[in-house]
Design a protein around this motif. Sequence first.
Motif, PDB file in Angstrom:
ATOM      1  N   ASP A 155      37.606   7.556  26.500  1.00  0.00           N
ATOM      2  CA  ASP A 155      38.176   8.454  27.483  1.00  0.00           C
ATOM      3  C   ASP A 155      39.477   7.883  28.038  1.00  0.00           C
ATOM      4  N   ASN A 156      39.473   6.539  28.251  1.00  0.00           N
ATOM      5  CA  ASN A 156      40.669   5.889  28.764  1.00  0.00           C
ATOM      6  C   ASN A 156      41.821   6.020  27.773  1.00  0.00           C
ATOM      7  N   LYS A 157      41.504   5.870  26.481  1.00  0.00           N
ATOM      8  CA  LYS A 157      42.532   6.010  25.444  1.00  0.00           C
ATOM      9  C   LYS A 157      43.102   7.426  25.456  1.00  0.00           C
ATOM     10  N   LYS A 158      42.197   8.391  25.611  1.00  0.00           N
ATOM     11  CA  LYS A 158      42.636   9.786  25.669  1.00  0.00           C
ATOM     12  C   LYS A 158      43.606   9.996  26.817  1.00  0.00           C
ATOM     13  N   GLU A 159      43.234   9.454  27.988  1.00  0.00           N
ATOM     14  CA  GLU A 159      44.080   9.659  29.160  1.00  0.00           C
ATOM     15  C   GLU A 159      45.437   9.000  28.984  1.00  0.00           C
ATOM     16  N   LEU A 160      45.443   7.804  28.354  1.00  0.00           N
ATOM     17  CA  LEU A 160      46.716   7.112  28.116  1.00  0.00           C
ATOM     18  C   LEU A 160      47.584   7.914  27.152  1.00  0.00           C
ATOM     19  N   GLU A 161      46.966   8.437  26.087  1.00  0.00           N
ATOM     20  CA  GLU A 161      47.710   9.238  25.111  1.00  0.00           C
ATOM     21  C   GLU A 161      48.261  10.507  25.764  1.00  0.00           C
ATOM     22  N   ARG A 162      47.420  11.087  26.612  1.00  0.00           N
ATOM     23  CA  ARG A 162      47.837  12.327  27.266  1.00  0.00           C
ATOM     24  C   ARG A 162      48.985  12.061  28.239  1.00  0.00           C
ATOM     25  N   ALA A 163      48.866  10.963  28.992  1.00  0.00           N
ATOM     26  CA  ALA A 163      49.925  10.614  29.952  1.00  0.00           C
ATOM     27  C   ALA A 163      51.238  10.348  29.223  1.00  0.00           C
ATOM     28  N   GLU A 164      51.164   9.655  28.073  1.00  0.00           N
ATOM     29  CA  GLU A 164      52.362   9.364  27.278  1.00  0.00           C
ATOM     30  C   GLU A 164      52.999  10.669  26.775  1.00  0.00           C
ATOM     31  N   LEU A 165      52.155  11.586  26.369  1.00  0.00           N
ATOM     32  CA  LEU A 165      52.633  12.883  25.877  1.00  0.00           C
ATOM     33  C   LEU A 165      53.348  13.650  26.991  1.00  0.00           C
ATOM     34  N   HIS A 166      52.754  13.664  28.168  1.00  0.00           N
ATOM     35  CA  HIS A 166      53.347  14.379  29.290  1.00  0.00           C
ATOM     36  C   HIS A 166      54.663  13.742  29.729  1.00  0.00           C
ATOM     37  N   ARG A 167      54.729  12.421  29.665  1.00  0.00           N
ATOM     38  CA  ARG A 167      55.989  11.726  30.005  1.00  0.00           C
ATOM     39  C   ARG A 167      57.093  12.138  29.022  1.00  0.00           C
ATOM     40  N   ALA A 168      56.716  12.250  27.743  1.00  0.00           N
ATOM     41  CA  ALA A 168      57.703  12.614  26.715  1.00  0.00           C
ATOM     42  C   ALA A 168      58.228  14.037  26.954  1.00  0.00           C
ATOM     43  N   ILE A 169      57.336  14.947  27.310  1.00  0.00           N
ATOM     44  CA  ILE A 169      57.761  16.335  27.573  1.00  0.00           C
ATOM     45  C   ILE A 169      58.668  16.379  28.795  1.00  0.00           C
ATOM     46  N   TRP A 170      58.285  15.618  29.816  1.00  0.00           N
ATOM     47  CA  TRP A 170      59.087  15.594  31.042  1.00  0.00           C
ATOM     48  C   TRP A 170      60.485  15.037  30.754  1.00  0.00           C
ATOM     49  N   ALA A 171      60.539  14.022  29.853  1.00  0.00           N
ATOM     50  CA  ALA A 171      61.834  13.422  29.494  1.00  0.00           C
ATOM     51  C   ALA A 171      62.734  14.459  28.810  1.00  0.00           C
ATOM     52  N   ILE A 172      62.139  15.303  27.935  1.00  0.00           N
ATOM     53  CA  ILE A 172      62.922  16.357  27.274  1.00  0.00           C
ATOM     54  C   ILE A 172      63.421  17.348  28.321  1.00  0.00           C
ATOM     55  N   ALA A 173      62.531  17.700  29.254  1.00  0.00           N
ATOM     56  CA  ALA A 173      62.917  18.646  30.310  1.00  0.00           C
ATOM     57  C   ALA A 173      64.075  18.086  31.117  1.00  0.00           C
ATOM     58  N   ASP A 174      63.998  16.806  31.443  1.00  0.00           N
ATOM     59  CA  ASP A 174      65.066  16.150  32.209  1.00  0.00           C
ATOM     60  C   ASP A 174      66.379  16.162  31.434  1.00  0.00           C
ATOM     61  N   ASP A 175      66.263  15.884  30.131  1.00  0.00           N
ATOM     62  CA  ASP A 175      67.437  15.797  29.275  1.00  0.00           C
ATOM     63  C   ASP A 175      68.139  17.140  29.137  1.00  0.00           C
ATOM     64  N   LEU A 176      67.335  18.214  29.115  1.00  0.00           N
ATOM     65  CA  LEU A 176      67.918  19.540  28.884  1.00  0.00           C
ATOM     66  C   LEU A 176      68.170  20.322  30.171  1.00  0.00           C
TER      67      LEU A 176
END
Length: 516
Positions: free
Chosen positions: A3-24
């Motif tokens: 479950d912890n791995k899932k949450e870490l993967e999910r958090a990393e994914l959300h950070r990446a999306i937020w970074a794209i949003a910031d960039d654009l």
Amino acid sequence: MADNKKELERAELHRAIWAIADDLRGSIDGWDFKQYVLGMLFYRYISENLASYINKGEEKGFDYSKLSDKEAKQAKDDLVKEKGFFILPSQLFCNVLEKADKNENLNETLESVFNAIEASAKGTASESDIEGLFDDFDVNSNKLGKSVADKCATLRKLMHGIADMKLGDYLDNTIDAFGDAYEYLMGLYASNAGKSGGEYYTPQEVSELLVRIAVNGKKTINKIYDPAVGSASLLLKARKILGKDGVRKGYFGQEKNLTTYNLARINMFLHDINYNKFDIAHGDTLIDPKHWDDEPFDAIVSNPPYSIKWEGDDNALLINDPRFAPAGVLAPKSKADLAFVMHILSWLDTAGTAAIVCFPGIMYRGGAEQKIRQYLVDNNYVDAVIQLPDNLFYGTTIATCILVLKKSKKDNKVLFVDASKECVKVTNSNKLTDDNIQNIVASLNDRKNKKYETKLVAIDDVAEQDYNLSVSTYVEQKDTREKVDIKVLNKQIADIVKHEDELRKSIDKIIADLEK
């Protein structure tokens, strides 16, 4: 640990999306931003999905992306039959990306790729599932930039952002990465979109509650349906709860808004549901329903739009429509809520369950709405009414209800559940936790009276209340006011008065002494 791995993967994914949003941000915003990110994410997904599917069936070391287009074309017909679409190796996301930095006409390249993907399904069984999927991804829009060079620069930035997202091998992901990215973007948009946000997205925990009520403890069901399918999050929650093979004959839905209809189909693909397992139709469910050949459904879930206008009695045909005729009256033209309820009831299987989010006003208003409630109650179709907490949805603070319908009940009673306190506060909103969901479902299953929480009421008693279905009419509210002991209070007041008298006398004595 998992479950912890899932949450870490999910958090990393959300950070990446937020970074794209910031960039654009500034180039593309709001709804348009979401469309472009989801469109590119979808393009990457179907590219990797197809390549992975082909590689899996070949010898170790085979790589479809390295194959020539001429060789690949030989397998086109079989692949369209199996996957619903076809992409040439040169048109795969990875190969277009590889040349993107030097491609001065990237917008045209992407347009031709998207057209080719949609064209690959023309004349096949998957045509309606693929057609128009990229309609909202306008590569020539001025929103991407004024000049062709500006447009290509924005598209290039978007492609690299999506490519950098750590989605891994979609088959090996601990999380459903593509689907999770979609849901995060939808939630992100909905939470910032004001009133319109809730139209496209039902919060995940509310979706889970609706599906758990509708599947009613079953491990598998035949067909699930949502007549106002939005982005299809309710249907996909059924897949998450029941598992990949839990819905045997497929997912069905209809959506009036063209953009949302496209999003729903993209969402199904992103969750790896094959085209032959879902049927999402475009059109007005109330006036032009598309699934006459597929009904009845053994599970129906829906969060239809609240109090929208519809043709009602302006359309002379509707009163004879087999979905609406049994009540003998149509829902008001200004409020279509109970028209959706009647449609859902009509298409519900005899042994099925429907769970519908409803605007609270339909539970107590008079006129045609009262007559429709009378039809539902007198024929014993209302299994339960659940009062939800307020502030659960994006864009509205209204405390909504869930109406649970069944055609084959075991008793002649309606269960009223006050779940208004079943939530936790998160920033300015309320949220259902897993415990809250379990408590509400347990109340439905127990079907017993519980002071301040649940009340089982005979349908004759509901009739005596003019068919009022508001939970507050039947479930007594707990008095949370502070209890006051009047004797103790009187003594405290007497003591205060006595003390005041003593002070007054002391002050008078001091003044008298000063005046001497």
